[in-house]
Scaffold this active site. Structure first.
Site, mmCIF file in Angstrom:
data_model
loop_
_atom_site.group_PDB
_atom_site.id
_atom_site.type_symbol
_atom_site.label_atom_id
_atom_site.label_comp_id
_atom_site.label_asym_id
_atom_site.label_seq_id
_atom_site.Cartn_x
_atom_site.Cartn_y
_atom_site.Cartn_z
ATOM 1 N N LYS A 116 4.086 -9.836 -4.501
ATOM 2 C CA LYS A 116 4.740 -10.738 -3.535
ATOM 3 C C LYS A 116 4.941 -12.101 -4.187
ATOM 4 O O LYS A 116 4.054 -12.592 -4.897
ATOM 5 C CB LYS A 116 3.842 -10.844 -2.296
ATOM 6 C CG LYS A 116 4.418 -11.638 -1.134
ATOM 7 C CD LYS A 116 3.420 -11.639 0.037
ATOM 8 C CE LYS A 116 3.937 -12.403 1.248
ATOM 9 N NZ LYS A 116 2.942 -12.393 2.356
ATOM 10 N N SER A 167 4.776 -11.038 6.813
ATOM 11 C CA SER A 167 5.623 -11.708 5.845
ATOM 12 C C SER A 167 5.802 -10.943 4.535
ATOM 13 O O SER A 167 6.725 -11.238 3.783
ATOM 14 C CB SER A 167 5.048 -13.085 5.530
ATOM 15 O OG SER A 167 3.803 -12.947 4.865
ATOM 16 N N SER A 180 0.218 -10.029 7.781
ATOM 17 C CA SER A 180 1.380 -9.992 6.887
ATOM 18 C C SER A 180 1.399 -8.856 5.876
ATOM 19 O O SER A 180 2.415 -8.633 5.229
ATOM 20 C CB SER A 180 1.500 -11.321 6.133
ATOM 21 O OG SER A 180 2.080 -12.295 6.965
#
Lengths: 492, 488
Positions: free
Chosen positions: A81, A156, A180
């Site tokens: 990420k 997220s 997330s």
């Protein structure tokens, strides 16, 4: 051959590469083939490193050919990420304020991946600074759900979940502050684990809510999740909040993974779970039936303070965020306005231009909550609620091995459906937030589909540092169901 | 206009830079004068994703000072973020300690005149990180040097117990002596190792009514001179302002002023209405600190006799003047060396003279401590006793020490011999010379014998003549006795 390769688990691939049956270069090329094919639609990556990845793959293949020892993820293409710092490429946090930011150092988890000989293929899209539940808050690009490209991948860590589901990597790292990792894993039909707070180093993870943030794996199976944990878990002297292994030893999470937990006691919180959509509730019931058939006892527990989790979370997380994000000011690095009259305007305009709407909203909320005269009423009270929620979990875990509940009240929603209604968006975190507030580990595993063929996740929460048992419990379900084997239509 | 009396009330905030090996929360070395931004790393630059790790040594040093200040040490302390935007503060928050300082409720004794002391209360002592420096050297922009960012600072806040500028200065000097004694700071004013912020106001009694003027904090003073001067200046300014406006202390925050060294005035920086909201909250990146008994005892065992106590003891025990005791106790190594010389048999007053007149001078020239001069306590004791025994004159002793420092291997017997340092005390030999001088100087002899106001001067003149004839080697005490006897 190509798709067979891409559908392998990390563990199969790693074993194949280590045994010399499969070339890491071939796997890496296959991944970049998939990226070429699906990425224009899915949009999971902010950046990819094809040359670098192939070089690493060749290096691993050469080591194996030469009989040299290799790491635990030898030659496995993985994604990270874009909230974790890498010395290669940019580290953007999907924000315009860091659009061109090059980190001078690697996050500890990135160092660990590299040391384990993983092949890092790219950095995935996300909600800006990990603030959001749909990846729609990315300041840089849009990611869609591989199961239905009109829908969000969750957030997220939406890019990581979409990349794993879309076969554009074998596993990915996400970060989870209020759900997330778990919520996008659930929306994309993959496995996502938020480890115990302190289990994985946060050094190099760009902070959102420091007391809640935790890095964890997004994978296509529980076994892969265990393998990733073997690589990333452990005390880091650079992170004071990472936990001393004398008190909480890290174990080999793969070693006993296939051993079912004897006399498993599962707790549910019926009145709390009742808020979920009907298909989600149904999937939970079916999942519990699977565990019952495996001999588990299901009990009901009362966790009265979970209702206050969202309120407490949006104070604690935003307060910490308002402080953590103060450093993006255009002075030392990142976006700097071209229209500043004085240094105060360097701050105000750089930040006004660089941050997106949701990030600004949370900075404002957090600044307010910490302001003189409001601190006691908001921040201090939120900390008290947090303690009560910890107490709820402690009480529950005296009676059971784990708690099960939905991951999200809904399946993946339509792009744009909730973006203008932040409160509704916040409510989609209702089941995931309490694990962050309590610091306990929680996993999302595929447990069914709704009528629109959208994946549903089952959330299992365990006591702090009981990741080994948590993974075994998840594995019990996985080895008796086929949900995790289903693939999004786009990759079939 | 009726009777008006006033007194000044001062409390002090002091920042002391600790001389740790590395910065407060990262591994960078401390810096002074290095190339800008050469002592930095991602952590002290506040790059995205970095985390602080507490420097244990800084904590030990801070607790040591807090113990020396007789503070109560918190059982549990934590780190807080203090938020404000400034270009020299890379994270735009400073890691500090807010509501649970590591030390609180202590005091420091400061010396007053005539060996008296005064006790000044210490409200709190806490650790924090320093900011960098903004440089305004070029045209229409500023530059930031972050070498200093993250340097450990101990902040000490006193009660408003000081009632003159001189007392404020004395406290600052005493604190400097203390932290140097404890070895936790170089406390070099030139390098900004100590910075002061006095809080000043007046209590005025006018026509039997008491008034308090608004509190003013003068920011960032880095010399004893400026500190003392600013309090004096502020005292006068507040008195003038009160007489003009009659303004008294109200609710809310204090006003801050800066020091204008060119015009020797304080300048308004921020009105009380503009008090910033620092939005303190516990730093989630650092774990709270619990002080274990054993650990605290270990730190406590490193405490030494504090300079003020030692100064008083030197006056009592060695019958030194307060001034001499002050000079000897200014540096811990000097005081300890002095006691070693006394233990080796030197008479305290004589040893004190030797150390203050020549020992410290030599050490200063060489840039070392007295103990590092290659002259042993035994050497000093010997020279000291040779003066007391009449073998050396005081100036001869100083000379002997200087020569010994140049050539430590040479025995004193040789040094004395080669340089004719040994005094002539032989009465027979000296009598002959005295007689010759009496014969040669009838006028002076007459002045002495006739008494009167010229007598003393004349006797000194005769003594001088004897010294000249003996090339300074005569023992003046013996010569004086002979002169007294012959002319008495």
């Amino acid at each position: 051959m190509q798709s067979e390769l891409l559908n392998m688990s990390c563990k199969e691939l790693r074993d194949g590469i280590a045994a010399g049956r499969i070339k890491s270069a071939a796997a890496t090329e296959a991944v970049f083939g998939a990226i070429e094919k699906y990425e224009p639609v899915i949009g999971a990556y902010i950046s990819t490193f094809e040359g670098r990845a192939l070089a690493k793959a060749n290096e691993v293949d050469a080591k194996i050919a030469a009989g040299e020892p290799v790491g635990e993820l030898a030659g496995v293409p993985v994604a990270v990420k874009d909230v974790m710092c890498t010395t290669f490429g940019v580290t953007t946090c999907a924000s315009r304020i860091l659009e061109n930011f090059h980190s001078p150092y690697n996050a500890t988890v990135v160092e660990k991946l590299l040391a384990a000989d993983a092949v890092i293929v790219g950095k995935t899209n996300m909600d800006e600074f990990a603030m959001g539940s749909s990846t729609e808050n990315s300041g840089l690009k849009e990611t869609v759900n591989p199961w239905d490209t009109t829908r969000v991948p969750g957030g997220s860590s939406g890019g990581s979940a979409a990349a794993v589901a879309g076969r554009m990597c074998f596993a990915a790292l996400g970060s989870d502050t209020g759900g997330s990792i778990r919520q996008p894993a659930s929306f994309c039909g993959v496995v996502g684990l938020k480890p115990t707070y302190g289990r994985v180093s946060r050094f190099g993870l760009v902070a959102y809510g420091s007391s809640l943030d935790q890095i964890g794996p997004v994978t296509r199976s529980v076994a892969d999740c265990a393998l990733m944990m073997n690589v990333i878990a452990g005390r880091d002297p650079a992170d004071s909040t990472s936990v001393d292994e004398k008190n909480a030893p890290v174990c080999d999470y793969l070693e006993k993974l296939d051993e079912p937990v004897d006399k498993l006691k599962v707790a549910i919180v019926p009145q709390f779970s009742a808020g979920a959509d009907e298909p989600v509730q149904k999937a939970l019931t079916c999942a519990l039936d699977v565990y019952k058939k495996l001999g588990a006892e299901i009990i009901e527990v009362d966790m009265p303070h979970l209702d206050y989790a969202i309120a407490a979370y949006y104070i604690v997380a935003t307060a910490e965020a308002s402080s953590n994000l103060a450093r993006y000011d255009g002075v030392h690095y990142g976006h700097r306005t071209e229209n500043a009259g004085d240094y105060v305007e360097v701050y105000s305009k750089s930040r006004a231009e660089g941050f997106g709407k949701e990030v600004k909203r949370r900075i404002m909320l957090g600044t307010y909550a910490l302001s003189s005269g409001y601190y006691d009423a908001y921040y201090l009270k939120a900390l008290k609620v947090r303690n009560l929620i910890r107490g709820d979990f402690a009480g529950a875990f005296e009676k059971c091995d784990c708690v099960m509940m939905p991951v999200s009240p809904t399946t993946a929603f339509k792009i744009g459906e909730k973006i203008d209604d932040p409160l509704t968006m916040y409510l989609s975190d209702i089941y995931t937030i309490s694990a962050n507030l309590a610091g306990v580990p929680a996993i999302s595993i595929p447990c069914g589909f709704d009528d629109s063929e959208l994946p549903i996740g089952l959330q299992i929460l365990a006591p702090a540092f009981a990741e080994d048992r948590l993974l075994r419990i998840a594995r019990m379900f996985e080895s008796n169901t086929d949900w995790h084997r289903k693939k999004p239509t786009i990759v079939e | 206009m009726g009777e008006l009396r006033y007194r000044v009330v001062v409390g002090l905030e002091i920042h002391v830079q600790l001389c740790t090996k590395s910065k407060m929360f990262c591994g960078c070395a401390l810096s002074f004068g290095e190339e800008a931004n050469s002592r930095v790393c991602p952590v002290c630059l506040g790059m995205p994703g970095v985390l602080p790790v507490m420097n244990e040594q800084a904590l030990e040093y801070a607790v040591l000072v807090a113990l020396a200040l007789d503070c109560k040490i918190a059982e549990f302390t934590k780190w807080d973020r203090k938020s404000y935007y400034y270009p020299d503060l890379p994270k735009n928050y400073q890691i500090s300690q807010y509501d649970l300082p590591l030390g609180s409720g202590g005091f420091i004794e400061i010396p007053l005149e005539a060996g008296r002391t005064k006790r000044i209360g210490i409200i709190r002592a806490h650790l924090e990180e320093d900011a960098g420096k903004n440089l305004h050297t070029a045209g229409n922009f500023s530059q930031v040097d972050l070498n200093r960012a993250g340097t450990p600072l101990l902040e000490i806040v006193t009660e408003p117990d000081m009632s003159s500028a001189a007392e404020v200065r004395t406290l600052a000097v005493e604190l400097q002596r203390m932290v140097r004694y404890l070895g936790v700071s170089e406390a070099d004013m030139q390098k900004g190792h100590m910075r002061f912020e006095p809080n000043i106001n007046l209590i005025i009694t006018k026509d039997g009514v008491e008034y308090k003027t608004p509190i003013v904090e003068v920011k960032n003073l880095n010399s004893f001179r400026v500190l003392e001067r600013s309090v004096d200046v502020e005292e006068q300014r507040q008195l003038d302002e009160f007489l003009e406006t009659g303004e008294v202390m109200g609710m809310g925050n204090k006003t801050t002023r800066g020091w204008d060294d060119i015009n020797q005035v304080t300048v308004l920086q921020r009105e009380k209405e503009e008090a910033p909201d620092y939005r303190y909250f516990p730093d989630p990146d650092l774990v709270p600190v619990e002080f274990k008994c054993e650990w605290l005892e270990d730190i406590r065992s490193r405490l030494c006799e504090l300079p003020i106590k030692r100064q008083i003891r030197f006056v009592d025990e060695y019958k030194l003047s307060d001034y001499d005791a002050g000079v000897l106790t200014a540096e811990r190594s000097t005081a300890e060396f002095f006691e070693r010389v006394v233990a080796a048999g030197g008479k305290p007053k004589r040893v004190c003279n030797l150390l203050t007149q020549v020992g410290l001078k030599l050490a200063n020239e060489k840039g070392c401590s007295v103990a590092e001069l290659d002259i042993t306590p035994k050497d000093f004791a010997q020279v000291s006793n040779d003066v007391d025994g009449g073998i050396l004159s005081a100036s001869g002793a100083n000379k002997a020490i200087e020569l010994k420092a140049q050539d430590p291997d040479k025995p004193f017997s040789v040094i004395y011999e080669e340089n004719n340092l040994i005094q002539k005390s032989d009465v027979g030999e000296l009598e002959q010379i005295v007689e010759q001088v009496i014969v040669d100087n009838p006028k002076a002899v007459e002045d002495v014998t006739s008494g009167g106001k010229k007598s003393k001067k004349a006797q000194s003149f005769l003594l001088g003549q004897v010294m000249q004839k003996t090339k300074g080697q005569a023992n003046p005490k013996v010569v004086s006795e002979i002169l007294d006897r012959k002319l008495g």
